[in-house]
Scaffold this active site. Structure first.
Site, PDB file in Angstrom:
ATOM      1  NE  ARG A  46      -9.112 -12.659  -1.853  1.00 48.49           N
ATOM      2  CZ  ARG A  46      -9.839 -13.758  -2.120  1.00 48.49           C
ATOM      3  NH1 ARG A  46     -10.105 -14.629  -1.159  1.00 48.49           N
ATOM      4  NH2 ARG A  46     -10.292 -13.986  -3.328  1.00 48.49           N
ATOM      5  CE1 TYR A  98      -3.982   6.228  15.807  1.00 47.71           C
ATOM      6  CE2 TYR A  98      -5.134   4.298  14.985  1.00 47.71           C
ATOM      7  CZ  TYR A  98      -4.520   5.517  14.765  1.00 47.71           C
ATOM      8  OH  TYR A  98      -4.443   6.011  13.490  1.00 47.71           O
ATOM      9  CG  ASP A 170      -2.847  -2.130  20.008  1.00 43.12           C
ATOM     10  OD1 ASP A 170      -1.611  -2.266  19.868  1.00 43.12           O
ATOM     11  OD2 ASP A 170      -3.526  -1.367  19.296  1.00 43.12           O
ATOM     12  CE  LYS A 195       1.927   3.694  14.025  1.00 42.53           C
ATOM     13  NZ  LYS A 195       0.635   3.190  14.226  1.00 42.53           N
TER      14      LYS A 195
HETATM   15  N1  PLP Z   1      -2.827   0.535  17.613  1.00 48.19           N
HETATM   16  C1  PLP Z   1      -2.051   1.535  18.065  1.00 48.19           C
HETATM   17  C2  PLP Z   1      -1.618   1.527  19.499  1.00 48.19           C
HETATM   18  C3  PLP Z   1      -1.657   2.562  17.214  1.00 48.19           C
HETATM   19  O1  PLP Z   1      -0.884   3.551  17.690  1.00 48.19           O
HETATM   20  C4  PLP Z   1      -2.089   2.535  15.856  1.00 48.19           C
HETATM   21  C5  PLP Z   1      -1.694   3.603  14.917  1.00 48.19           C
HETATM   22  O2  PLP Z   1      -1.165   4.624  15.290  1.00 48.19           O
HETATM   23  C6  PLP Z   1      -2.916   1.487  15.431  1.00 48.19           C
HETATM   24  C7  PLP Z   1      -3.246   0.496  16.321  1.00 48.19           C
HETATM   25  C8  PLP Z   1      -3.411   1.412  13.997  1.00 48.19           C
HETATM   26  O3  PLP Z   1      -2.394   0.956  13.175  1.00 48.19           O
HETATM   27  P1  PLP Z   1      -2.187   1.349  11.627  1.00 48.19           P
HETATM   28  O4  PLP Z   1      -1.917   2.806  11.589  1.00 48.19           O
HETATM   29  O5  PLP Z   1      -1.031   0.503  11.220  1.00 48.19           O
HETATM   30  O6  PLP Z   1      -3.453   0.998  10.943  1.00 48.19           O
END
Ligand code: PLP
Length: 378
Positions: A46, A98, A170, A195
């Protein structure tokens, strides 16, 4: 080193002990100690694991930061970054983000006393106007999911600098291959590595990279304290994704650049959102702050009914949540990825029930066009 070379020659390039060119998967929870307080560099997975560490090193190099941290999902990464703040703190957050990011902020962190203003961060004046005495950070998604709005990261970082605020970006949609927020003045860059970085729709993972070593230490403390980690096998799988990032990103973008103008010519399509289109309001900023526009396109159809029938009628493009995989994925944000945003709020920011989002894959683009043409005709 040029960026297409760098994405695969990064982090730990081979195993020091054996010379293995693929970093070994250290599938172990714990590590033998020489004596109490004396170990071989690791204690417990961890806290630290050599496979995860290799990934974290590679991520830090790709984003141009000093420290990388790997999490069990993008949202786990976001959650850990949000734990930097405390009750009474205020954050400015991009209004078009998101749905899961909106949900964890609105339904979890607000309960813990964090106050948040969702604002249009693509307008620097709105950012300046939104700052309060207790504002601690600006959380940006750029381009945003699903409307592909572009924020001038440098301009926001300048404003943040004056007020001593942290800038969190992000970078999921563009990856460091096209955009490096830390170089534009951001303090924290994060990813749903599920992604493009993973790239094959076979993994759920998150990454955070920071410039400041002390901030990196604090985040590692939070990661270890709350147990938000990526396992060794998934860490290895993600590094495997890094190796082909350049070829994949180039092809995603090549296809998107062809598909976006073509979509505009279809009579059933009302609007196309793609920062690579010169008429996109964020085009110039996207061009200035990145080296590519990515492979995400959203488009609005004549009616929600037509959107539903298109999504049902496709044969090659897969109807699914997520994005960034080699295969094209399509979704209806209002009913899928962004369903956790209340309908009135979706309406306010422009996520209509006829808005379709496509993650353009690396197939032959003519097949994608044909699939959409046929899907619309059903
Ligand atoms: N940030 C963006 C721009 C996303 O599109 C997503 C998920 O679709 C996330 C964060 C969250 O990621 P995760 O699905 O890997 O938890």
């Amino acid at each position: 080193m040029r960026k297409d070379t760098k994405v695969l020659h990064t982090g730990v390039e081979f195993d020091e002990r054996t010379g293995a060119v693929s970093v070994p998967i250290y599938q172990t929870s714990t590590f033998r100690q020489k004596s109490v307080g004396e170990n071989y560099g690791y204690e417990y997975s961890r806290t630290g694991n050599p496979t995860r560490e290799a990934l974290e090193k590679a991520a830090a190099e790709l984003e141009g930061g000093t420290r990388g941290l790997a999490f069990s999902s993008g949202l786990a990464a976001i959650t850990t970054v949000l734990m930097l703040f405390r009750s009474g703190d205020h954050l400015l957050v991009s209004d078009d983000i998101y749905g899961g990011t909106f949900r964890v902020i609105d339904k979890v962190f607000k309960e813990f006393g964090l106050s948040v203003s969702f604002i249009d961060t693509s307008d620097p004046a709105a950012v300046e106007a939104g700052i309060k005495n207790n504002t601690r950070a600006i959380f940006i998604e750029s381009p945003t999911n699903p409307l592909l709005k572009v924020t001038d990261i440098q301009a926001v970082a300048k404003i943040a600098g004056v007020h001593g605020l942290l800038v969190i970006v992000d970078n999921t949609f563009l990856t460091p291959y096209w955009q490096r927020p830390l170089e534009l003045g951001a303090d924290v860059v994060l990813h749903s590595a599920t992604k493009y970085l993973g790239g094959h729709s076979d993994l759920v993972a998150g990454l955070v990279v920071v410039k400041d070593a002390k901030l990196g230490e604090r985040l590692h403390f939070l990661q270890n304290a709350t147990g938000n980690i990526l396992g060794p096998f998934d860490s290895w799988l993600l590094m495997r994704g890094f190796k082909t990032l350049a070829v994949r990103m180039e092809k995603h973008e090549e296809n998107a650049r062809k598909l976006a103008p073509w979509l505009k010519t279809l009579p059933q399509v009302k609007r196309v959102f793609y920062p690579g289109l010169t008429e996109h309001p964020g085009h110039d900023i996207a061009k200035k702050q990145g080296t590519g526009f990515g492979g995400m396109i959203s488009f609005e159809l004549e009616s929600p009914e037509l959107a539903l029938s298109l999504l049902k009628g496709l044969k090659i493009i897969t109807l699914a949540e997520s994005l960034g995989g080699v295969e094209s994925l399509i979704s209806l944000p209002a009913k899928m990825t962004h369903a956790s945003i209340p309908p009135e709020r979706r309406k306010e920011i422009g996520i209509s029930d006829a808005l379709v989002r496509i993650s353009v894959g690396i197939e032959n683009v003519e097949d994608l066009k044909e699939d959409i043409r046929l899907g619309l005709s059903k």
